[in-house]
Design a protein around this motif. Structure first.
Motif, PDB file in Angstrom:
ATOM      1  N   ILE A   1      22.301 -14.616   4.620  1.00 55.37           N
ATOM      2  CA  ILE A   1      21.988 -13.188   4.605  1.00 55.37           C
ATOM      3  C   ILE A   1      23.113 -12.472   5.350  1.00 55.37           C
ATOM      4  O   ILE A   1      23.362 -12.753   6.528  1.00 55.37           O
ATOM      5  CB  ILE A   1      20.623 -12.910   5.273  1.00 55.37           C
ATOM      6  N   CYS A   2      23.774 -11.557   4.644  1.00 52.00           N
ATOM      7  CA  CYS A   2      24.997 -10.953   5.162  1.00 52.00           C
ATOM      8  C   CYS A   2      24.879  -9.441   5.302  1.00 52.00           C
ATOM      9  O   CYS A   2      24.173  -8.789   4.532  1.00 52.00           O
ATOM     10  CB  CYS A   2      26.153 -11.257   4.214  1.00 52.00           C
ATOM     11  N   GLY A   3      25.617  -8.919   6.282  1.00 54.15           N
ATOM     12  CA  GLY A   3      25.771  -7.477   6.413  1.00 54.15           C
ATOM     13  C   GLY A   3      26.773  -6.986   5.393  1.00 54.15           C
ATOM     14  O   GLY A   3      27.499  -7.783   4.790  1.00 54.15           O
ATOM     15  N   ASP A  46      34.069 -17.868   0.169  1.00 57.01           N
ATOM     16  CA  ASP A  46      34.225 -17.511  -1.231  1.00 57.01           C
ATOM     17  C   ASP A  46      32.909 -17.014  -1.832  1.00 57.01           C
ATOM     18  O   ASP A  46      32.890 -16.061  -2.604  1.00 57.01           O
ATOM     19  CB  ASP A  46      34.804 -18.672  -2.048  1.00 57.01           C
ATOM     20  N   LEU A  47      31.810 -17.612  -1.435  1.00 56.21           N
ATOM     21  CA  LEU A  47      30.492 -17.195  -1.903  1.00 56.21           C
ATOM     22  C   LEU A  47      30.146 -15.805  -1.376  1.00 56.21           C
ATOM     23  O   LEU A  47      29.685 -14.929  -2.115  1.00 56.21           O
ATOM     24  CB  LEU A  47      29.442 -18.217  -1.458  1.00 56.21           C
ATOM     25  N   VAL A  48      30.398 -15.591  -0.098  1.00 54.26           N
ATOM     26  CA  VAL A  48      30.122 -14.290   0.526  1.00 54.26           C
ATOM     27  C   VAL A  48      30.983 -13.205  -0.100  1.00 54.26           C
ATOM     28  O   VAL A  48      30.501 -12.101  -0.402  1.00 54.26           O
ATOM     29  CB  VAL A  48      30.332 -14.360   2.056  1.00 54.26           C
ATOM     30  N   GLU A  49      32.254 -13.495  -0.339  1.00 50.66           N
ATOM     31  CA  GLU A  49      33.133 -12.497  -0.952  1.00 50.66           C
ATOM     32  C   GLU A  49      32.699 -12.164  -2.374  1.00 50.66           C
ATOM     33  O   GLU A  49      32.805 -11.017  -2.811  1.00 50.66           O
ATOM     34  CB  GLU A  49      34.588 -12.958  -0.913  1.00 50.66           C
ATOM     35  N   ALA A  50      32.184 -13.146  -3.098  1.00 50.89           N
ATOM     36  CA  ALA A  50      31.678 -12.877  -4.450  1.00 50.89           C
ATOM     37  C   ALA A  50      30.449 -11.977  -4.398  1.00 50.89           C
ATOM     38  O   ALA A  50      30.300 -11.066  -5.220  1.00 50.89           O
ATOM     39  CB  ALA A  50      31.354 -14.189  -5.161  1.00 50.89           C
ATOM     40  N   ASP A  59      29.561  -5.786   5.610  1.00 45.88           N
ATOM     41  CA  ASP A  59      30.961  -6.147   5.887  1.00 45.88           C
ATOM     42  C   ASP A  59      31.257  -7.614   5.568  1.00 45.88           C
ATOM     43  O   ASP A  59      32.377  -8.066   5.722  1.00 45.88           O
ATOM     44  CB  ASP A  59      31.297  -5.854   7.352  1.00 45.88           C
ATOM     45  N   GLY A  60      30.241  -8.346   5.130  1.00 44.78           N
ATOM     46  CA  GLY A  60      30.420  -9.751   4.778  1.00 44.78           C
ATOM     47  C   GLY A  60      30.119 -10.718   5.900  1.00 44.78           C
ATOM     48  O   GLY A  60      30.201 -11.928   5.704  1.00 44.78           O
ATOM     49  N   THR A  61      29.741 -10.218   7.054  1.00 47.65           N
ATOM     50  CA  THR A  61      29.382 -11.095   8.165  1.00 47.65           C
ATOM     51  C   THR A  61      28.041 -11.769   7.879  1.00 47.65           C
ATOM     52  O   THR A  61      27.075 -11.096   7.522  1.00 47.65           O
ATOM     53  CB  THR A  61      29.246 -10.281   9.472  1.00 47.65           C
ATOM     54  N   ILE A  62      28.004 -13.079   8.011  1.00 47.58           N
ATOM     55  CA  ILE A  62      26.739 -13.789   7.839  1.00 47.58           C
ATOM     56  C   ILE A  62      25.899 -13.551   9.085  1.00 47.58           C
ATOM     57  O   ILE A  62      26.271 -13.943  10.185  1.00 47.58           O
ATOM     58  CB  ILE A  62      26.959 -15.294   7.605  1.00 47.58           C
ATOM     59  N   ARG A  63      24.781 -12.871   8.900  1.00 48.39           N
ATOM     60  CA  ARG A  63      23.893 -12.552  10.017  1.00 48.39           C
ATOM     61  C   ARG A  63      22.924 -13.681  10.324  1.00 48.39           C
ATOM     62  O   ARG A  63      22.561 -13.896  11.476  1.00 48.39           O
ATOM     63  CB  ARG A  63      23.111 -11.286   9.711  1.00 48.39           C
ATOM     64  N   ARG A  64      22.479 -14.360   9.268  1.00 48.24           N
ATOM     65  CA  ARG A  64      21.543 -15.459   9.468  1.00 48.24           C
ATOM     66  C   ARG A  64      21.518 -16.302   8.200  1.00 48.24           C
ATOM     67  O   ARG A  64      21.689 -15.790   7.105  1.00 48.24           O
ATOM     68  CB  ARG A  64      20.152 -14.917   9.769  1.00 48.24           C
ATOM     69  N   ALA A 121      24.277 -16.406  -1.327  1.00 48.03           N
ATOM     70  CA  ALA A 121      24.617 -15.360  -0.363  1.00 48.03           C
ATOM     71  C   ALA A 121      24.049 -14.049  -0.892  1.00 48.03           C
ATOM     72  O   ALA A 121      24.131 -13.774  -2.082  1.00 48.03           O
ATOM     73  CB  ALA A 121      26.120 -15.236  -0.172  1.00 48.03           C
ATOM     74  N   VAL A 122      23.452 -13.270   0.014  1.00 43.35           N
ATOM     75  CA  VAL A 122      22.892 -11.962  -0.329  1.00 43.35           C
ATOM     76  C   VAL A 122      23.459 -10.941   0.657  1.00 43.35           C
ATOM     77  O   VAL A 122      23.469 -11.191   1.868  1.00 43.35           O
ATOM     78  CB  VAL A 122      21.351 -11.967  -0.262  1.00 43.35           C
ATOM     79  N   ILE A 123      23.923  -9.804   0.130  1.00 42.07           N
ATOM     80  CA  ILE A 123      24.517  -8.765   0.972  1.00 42.07           C
ATOM     81  C   ILE A 123      23.845  -7.426   0.707  1.00 42.07           C
ATOM     82  O   ILE A 123      23.686  -7.023  -0.448  1.00 42.07           O
ATOM     83  CB  ILE A 123      26.030  -8.630   0.708  1.00 42.07           C
TER      84      ILE A 123
END
Length: 131
Positions: free
Chosen positions: A104-106, A4-8, A108-113, A73-75
């Protein structure tokens, strides 16, 4: 990991005002009540008067009645990790404990690290120093 955080953060990124760099960044922060607040970067023709995504999210959190950041979350786009800049790390530190997770996300919303704030801003100065 908090979808939910990443999608926001992903949704916030799409609202970025980046007509000069074309580099859109989104951030989302969870407060102490579990609520999520998003922010995006906002560029200005008069550099450096723009805002990064992270302080935009902090502002929304504070305006929403939150007082603490408990997760971030940062994208951003590109192959490299789009981490908060130094100034944003310090701004996050004002409202977050050193062990707060920053995903830290790409784009596409994938958490990279995932880092802790302490990893990104070691031996930091914060509000606790002024008590």
């Amino acid at each position: 990991m908090s979808r939910d955080l990443v999608e926001a953060a992903r949704a916030a990124r799409l609202k970025a005002h980046a007509p000069y760099s074309k580099f859109l960044v989104g951030a989302a922060m969870r407060d102490e009540k579990g609520r999520i607040f998003g922010g995006c970067n906002i560029e200005n023709a008069s550099y450096p008067q723009g805002w990064c995504a992270e302080p935009s999210a902090i502002s929304a959190l504070i305006m929403g009645g939150g007082t603490k950041v408990t997760e971030v979350a940062v994208i951003g786009a590109g192959e490299g990790l789009v981490t908060p800049c130094g100034g944003c790390r310090q701004k996050i530190r004002e409202f977050a404990a050193p062990d707060v997770k920053i995903h830290i996300c790409g784009e596409d919303g994938t958490i990279r690290r995932t880092f802790t704030l302490e990893e990104l801003l070691p031996v930091s100065f914060g509000p606790d120093h002024l008590k």
